[in-house]
Design an enzyme around this catalytic site. Structure first.
Site, PDB file in Angstrom:
ATOM      1  N   ASP A   7       0.705  -1.215   0.322  1.00  0.00           N
ATOM      2  CA  ASP A   7      -0.164   0.090   0.024  1.00  0.00           C
ATOM      3  C   ASP A   7       0.998   1.233  -0.063  1.00  0.00           C
ATOM      4  O   ASP A   7       2.030   1.169   0.408  1.00  0.00           O
ATOM      5  CB  ASP A   7      -0.804  -0.066   1.291  1.00  0.00           C
ATOM      6  N   LEU A   8       0.541   2.359  -0.337  1.00  0.00           N
ATOM      7  CA  LEU A   8       1.310   3.468  -0.338  1.00  0.00           C
ATOM      8  C   LEU A   8       0.914   4.565   0.665  1.00  0.00           C
ATOM      9  O   LEU A   8       1.805   4.884   1.603  1.00  0.00           O
ATOM     10  CB  LEU A   8       1.088   4.366  -1.717  1.00  0.00           C
ATOM     11  N   ASP A   9      -0.262   5.080   0.783  1.00  0.00           N
ATOM     12  CA  ASP A   9      -0.539   6.207   2.026  1.00  0.00           C
ATOM     13  C   ASP A   9      -0.555   5.408   3.133  1.00  0.00           C
ATOM     14  O   ASP A   9      -1.461   4.495   3.398  1.00  0.00           O
ATOM     15  CB  ASP A   9      -2.012   6.677   1.549  1.00  0.00           C
ATOM     16  N   THR A  15       0.204  10.440   3.837  1.00  0.00           N
ATOM     17  CA  THR A  15      -0.635  11.411   3.223  1.00  0.00           C
ATOM     18  C   THR A  15      -1.932  11.731   3.504  1.00  0.00           C
ATOM     19  O   THR A  15      -2.745  12.432   3.178  1.00  0.00           O
ATOM     20  CB  THR A  15      -0.583  11.160   1.618  1.00  0.00           C
ATOM     21  N   LYS A  44      -9.051   5.984   4.977  1.00  0.00           N
ATOM     22  CA  LYS A  44      -7.829   5.279   4.833  1.00  0.00           C
ATOM     23  C   LYS A  44      -8.246   4.143   3.816  1.00  0.00           C
ATOM     24  O   LYS A  44      -8.835   3.313   4.198  1.00  0.00           O
ATOM     25  CB  LYS A  44      -6.964   4.674   5.909  1.00  0.00           C
ATOM     26  N   SER A 115      -1.891   0.560  -4.441  1.00  0.00           N
ATOM     27  CA  SER A 115      -2.577   1.707  -3.531  1.00  0.00           C
ATOM     28  C   SER A 115      -3.713   2.149  -4.535  1.00  0.00           C
ATOM     29  O   SER A 115      -3.921   1.995  -5.640  1.00  0.00           O
ATOM     30  CB  SER A 115      -1.761   2.873  -4.016  1.00  0.00           C
ATOM     31  N   ALA A 116      -4.690   2.464  -3.436  1.00  0.00           N
ATOM     32  CA  ALA A 116      -6.143   2.948  -3.895  1.00  0.00           C
ATOM     33  C   ALA A 116      -5.892   4.330  -4.758  1.00  0.00           C
ATOM     34  O   ALA A 116      -6.964   4.723  -5.471  1.00  0.00           O
ATOM     35  CB  ALA A 116      -7.107   2.952  -2.994  1.00  0.00           C
ATOM     36  N   LYS A 146     -10.453  -1.378  -2.405  1.00  0.00           N
ATOM     37  CA  LYS A 146     -10.518  -1.824  -0.911  1.00  0.00           C
ATOM     38  C   LYS A 146     -11.727  -1.693  -0.418  1.00  0.00           C
ATOM     39  O   LYS A 146     -12.325  -0.750  -0.342  1.00  0.00           O
ATOM     40  CB  LYS A 146      -9.449  -1.340  -0.325  1.00  0.00           C
ATOM     41  N   GLU A 170      -0.287  -3.104   4.597  1.00  0.00           N
ATOM     42  CA  GLU A 170      -1.130  -2.170   4.725  1.00  0.00           C
ATOM     43  C   GLU A 170      -1.241  -1.389   6.122  1.00  0.00           C
ATOM     44  O   GLU A 170      -0.546  -1.963   6.817  1.00  0.00           O
ATOM     45  CB  GLU A 170      -2.429  -2.931   4.635  1.00  0.00           C
ATOM     46  N   ASP A 171      -1.844  -0.415   6.182  1.00  0.00           N
ATOM     47  CA  ASP A 171      -2.054   0.455   7.462  1.00  0.00           C
ATOM     48  C   ASP A 171      -3.597   0.805   7.657  1.00  0.00           C
ATOM     49  O   ASP A 171      -3.944   1.003   8.704  1.00  0.00           O
ATOM     50  CB  ASP A 171      -1.446   1.940   7.399  1.00  0.00           C
TER      51      ASP A 171
HETATM   52  P1  B16 Z   1      -6.801   9.376  -4.513  1.00  0.00           P
HETATM   53  P2  B16 Z   1      -3.797   3.899  -0.215  1.00  0.00           P
HETATM   54  C1  B16 Z   1      -5.793   5.435  -0.610  1.00  0.00           C
HETATM   55  O1  B16 Z   1      -4.513   5.304  -0.616  1.00  0.00           O
HETATM   56  C2  B16 Z   1      -5.866   6.574   0.778  1.00  0.00           C
HETATM   57  O2  B16 Z   1      -5.541   5.923   1.736  1.00  0.00           O
HETATM   58  C3  B16 Z   1      -7.420   7.269   0.753  1.00  0.00           C
HETATM   59  O3  B16 Z   1      -7.562   7.938   1.821  1.00  0.00           O
HETATM   60  C4  B16 Z   1      -7.829   7.733  -0.537  1.00  0.00           C
HETATM   61  O4  B16 Z   1      -9.109   8.394  -0.682  1.00  0.00           O
HETATM   62  C5  B16 Z   1      -7.429   6.825  -2.004  1.00  0.00           C
HETATM   63  O5  B16 Z   1      -6.006   6.431  -1.789  1.00  0.00           O
HETATM   64  C6  B16 Z   1      -7.780   7.361  -3.241  1.00  0.00           C
HETATM   65  O6  B16 Z   1      -6.791   8.432  -3.576  1.00  0.00           O
HETATM   66  O7  B16 Z   1      -8.116  10.471  -4.299  1.00  0.00           O
HETATM   67  O8  B16 Z   1      -5.500  10.289  -4.512  1.00  0.00           O
HETATM   68  O9  B16 Z   1      -6.959   8.565  -5.933  1.00  0.00           O
HETATM   69  O10 B16 Z   1      -3.865   3.816   1.327  1.00  0.00           O
HETATM   70  O11 B16 Z   1      -4.716   2.790  -0.790  1.00  0.00           O
HETATM   71  O12 B16 Z   1      -2.438   4.137  -0.952  1.00  0.00           O
HETATM   72 MG    MG Z   2      -2.997   3.239   3.203  1.00  0.00          MG
END
Ligand code: B16
Ligand code: MG
Length: 222
Positions: A7-9, A15, A44, A115-116, A146, A170-171
């Site tokens: 996962d990234l964030d 972030t 998240k 990452s999402a 997710k 993941e977090d």
């Molecule tokens: P975006 P992850 C997720 O990243 C975030 O945790 C989540 O808060 C965010 O809404 C989602 O990405 C979409 O992000 O708007 O930049 O496409 O934790 O899956 O890396």
């Molecule tokens: Mg995350």
């Protein structure tokens, strides 16, 4: 363990605070709504549009907007978010991550990003980590976000591995669910109680290491 799907964030960089600030600004300006602090954790791993739908539901205004208006609000939030992440640099990589990447490379473990976030490639670029990953799964190309397993399955496929050969990292609660339903071993960072479905939970990313991942993988496959 032949692969690691990240996962990234919240795992590579933090972030979540920028997402929350951007959603709070949008909620205030467009919906006259104050978001409770709990939304930072709650959103998240949740996709952009699903996050907005949760906010609209929280405000009791879910049926008040057309699809077009909802898309426009999501785009506006992304504008605030992009402004906030402009200043990200290598210094924003979370503790232990650079060492972990070096250790995984040393052991020839393949690495994919799951990452999402549609902003993931831009964020990796800012962190100087674009070349560290062997593949980046595209969240725009998977059917379900997710907690569905799709993005982690896409991550494993992108490095030509079976999910059973990978550890997912993941977090978020939604993300751990995604990893487990993909048939992977899960290492999570954060609250052990909240993330109890993971095979291993550590309090901070500084606790990550190749040895920890490998031991967790072996233990789960006994
Ligand atoms: P975006 P992850 C997720 O990243 C975030 O945790 C989540 O808060 C965010 O809404 C989602 O990405 C979409 O992000 O708007 O930049 O496409 O934790 O899956 O890396
Ligand atoms: Mg995350």
């Amino acid at each position: 363990m032949k692969g690691c799907v990240f996962d990234l964030d919240g795992v590579i960089t933090d972030t979540a605070k920028f997402h929350f600030a951007a959603w709070s600004q949008l909620a205030k300006e467009k919906l006259n709504l104050e978001l409770p602090a709990s939304f930072e954790t709650e959103l998240k791993g949740v996709s952009r549009i699903d996050s907005l739908n949760r906010i609209l539901k929280f405000g009791g205004v879910k049926d008040d907007y057309t699809d077009e208006q909802v898309q426009a609000m999501a785009a506006e939030k992304n504008g605030y978010y992009l402004k906030a992440i402009e200043k990200l640099t290598r210094d924003d990589i979370l503790p232990g991550i650079n060492d972990l990447i070096a250790q995984l490379k040393e052991h020839h473990v393949l690495m994919a990003l799951a990452s999402a976030s549609k902003n993931a490639p831009a964020i990796l670029e800012k962190l100087g980590l674009m070349d560290a990953f062997d593949a980046i799964a595209d969240p725009a190309k998977v059917a379900h976000g997710k907690p569905a397993p799709d993005i982690f399955l896409a991550g494993a496929a992108a490095i030509n591995l079976d999910p059973s050969e990978c550890v997912g990292v993941e977090d978020a609660v939604a993300g751990v669910q995604s990893i487990k339903d993909a048939g992977m071993v899960a290492v999570a960072v954060g609250d052990a109680h909240e993330l109890a479905k993971a095979d291993k939970v550590v309090p901070t990313t500084a606790d990550f290491s190749y040895d920890l991942f490998e031991e967790t993988y072996e233990q789960a496959h006994k």
